[in-house]
Design an enzyme around this catalytic site. Structure first.
Site, short mmCIF file in Angstrom:
data_model
loop_
_atom_site.label_atom_id
_atom_site.label_comp_id
_atom_site.label_asym_id
_atom_site.label_seq_id
_atom_site.Cartn_x
_atom_site.Cartn_y
_atom_site.Cartn_z
N GLY A 10 15.19 51.69 -31.93
CA GLY A 10 16.10 52.00 -30.83
C GLY A 10 15.52 53.06 -29.91
N THR A 116 9.98 51.46 -37.98
CA THR A 116 8.68 51.53 -37.30
C THR A 116 7.68 52.36 -38.10
OG1 THR A 116 9.76 51.36 -35.14
CG2 THR A 116 7.52 52.24 -35.17
N THR A 136 15.00 59.33 -33.98
CA THR A 136 16.23 58.57 -34.22
C THR A 136 17.40 59.51 -33.98
OG1 THR A 136 17.68 57.61 -35.90
CG2 THR A 136 15.93 59.01 -36.69
N ASP A 138 20.17 59.29 -35.29
CA ASP A 138 20.89 59.52 -36.55
C ASP A 138 20.26 60.65 -37.35
OD1 ASP A 138 22.42 57.35 -35.85
OD2 ASP A 138 21.41 55.95 -37.18
N ARG A 287 22.81 57.31 -26.58
CA ARG A 287 21.36 57.35 -26.37
C ARG A 287 20.99 57.08 -24.92
NH1 ARG A 287 20.48 52.33 -29.98
NH2 ARG A 287 19.23 53.78 -31.19
#
Length: 367
Positions: A10, A116, A136, A138, A287
């Protein structure tokens, strides 16, 4: 020296500052920088003997290409969620290595989340020179206290939560605000704490409606404006519900079979209390847009450190922030465990709230 860069998973704000930092740091050393498009998925589209495919999925990064990109969100290299080991036609690791060899790439820097970077660790294990950079929103990559994108996601979430108070108060309802966080509740926990919501429900602790509902009702009644706000991680579970298929939540929202946990919780609240709710999934807004100051700073620093590691021939590393200090660990560190909220130290599971039992000596994000 020719190095390559890719971004996978993402997108998050802070990737472009990192790309700029890598590019400028490498150019200052006299190196050439190649940007690979669409993450590891782009590699699978490259035929080393076809110049057109190489041009479609890679290009040279120079000062002009990265000028001003630090002010932009997302990633100029585009992204994908692809692990070459699980391609439909089988493991294509050898193809990736063949592309890198044919294009004369001496080392790779990969910016990504758990998926990744797992393939990056795989290449490092095979001896390919690689540096991983965790990103990330998160903040769930094991081995680092901080991942690019986390601060901006929290900032966006706090702004949105507080903005939603006006509608929730006007209609005297209960707001249920769902944030990203499939495996880790860090983003919800910190956002809920900073926005000072009534209750925060995280992925690590199942929600017991028999305990939560009376708390929410009391929260609403105690406030003169007669409303309450609850934040929930998308990966949270509700006691008594059939456990959802874990693969379902990994799909895009349009492909999921089940309603999100925020919508399910709102229905339970309405059925048990007779009160109206306001339901909002912040989702991709978390994001979206340009990075905040912290993600710019970490993006610049992680990028510079990655180039320094290559320059000093320390390969197979993942750059990190630990206890407030920039550092690096073996690239396969993220494979050793999973990162989640320290429930005992930072969360009250009986009252569904963040708790700060200790602050002295803790790093800035208390993690």
């Amino acid at each position: 020296m020719r190095i390559g860069i890719l971004t996978g998973g993402g997108d998050v704000p802070g990737l472009n500052p990192c790309i700029r930092s890598i590019t400028l740091s490498a150019i200052d050393l006299g190196w050439e920088v190649i940007g690979f498009r669409r993450g590891w998925g782009g590699f699978l589209k490259i035929d080393p003997e076809d110049p057109a495919s190489i041009a479609a999925y890679s290009y040279k990064l120079d000062r002009e290409r990265v000028r001003g990109i630090d002010r932009m969100g997302g990633t100029i290299l585009h992204t994908s969620r692809v692990d070459p080991r699980t391609a439909p036609e089988g493991d294509r690791t050898d193809h990736v290595l063949r592309v890198l060899d044919a294009m004369g790439v001496d080392a790779m820097i990969t910016l990504g989340g758990d998926g990744t970077l797992r393939f990056s660790a795989h290449l490092a294990g095979l001896g390919y020179p690689i540096i991983s950079i965790p990103k990330t929103m998160d903040n769930d990559v094991f081995g680092t206290d901080y991942c690019i994108g986390f601060s901006t996601a929290v900032t966006r979430s706090v702004e949105a939560i507080n903005a939603l108070r006006t509608t929730t108060e006007s209609h005297e309802r209960i707001a249920v605000i769902e944030l990203f966080g499939r495996r880790s509740g860090e983003t919800a926990l910190l956002s809920g704490f900073l926005a000072q919501v009534d209750r925060t429900l995280i992925s690590e602790v199942p929600v017991d409606l028999d305990r939560l509902v009376p708390l929410i009702v009391a929260d609403k009644k105690s406030r003169p404006a007669n409303y309450a706000v609850c934040v929930i991680s998308e990966g949270a579970s509700i006691v008594g519900e059939a456990l959802p298929d874990k693969s379902d939540i990994a799909k895009s929202a349009s492909q999921r079979l089940l309603a999100g946990v925020g919508h399910r919780l709102a229905k339970h609240l309405e059925a048990r209390t007779g009160q109206g709710t306001v339901v909002q999934e912040l989702a991709y807004l978390m994001r979206a847009g340009e990075p905040d100051a912290l993600d710019r700073m970490v993006g610049f620093a992680f990028g510079g450190l990655a180039v320094q590691l290559i320059h000093s021939r320390r390969m197979g590393r993942m750059v990190t922030l630990n206890q407030g200090r920039y550092d690096h660990v073996p690239a396969d560190t993220l494979l050793r465990s999973t990162r989640s909220v320290d429930v005992e130290g930072l969360y009250d599971p009986y009252h569904y709230r963040a708790k700060l039992m200790r602050v002295e000596g803790m790093p800035m994000f208390l993690y």
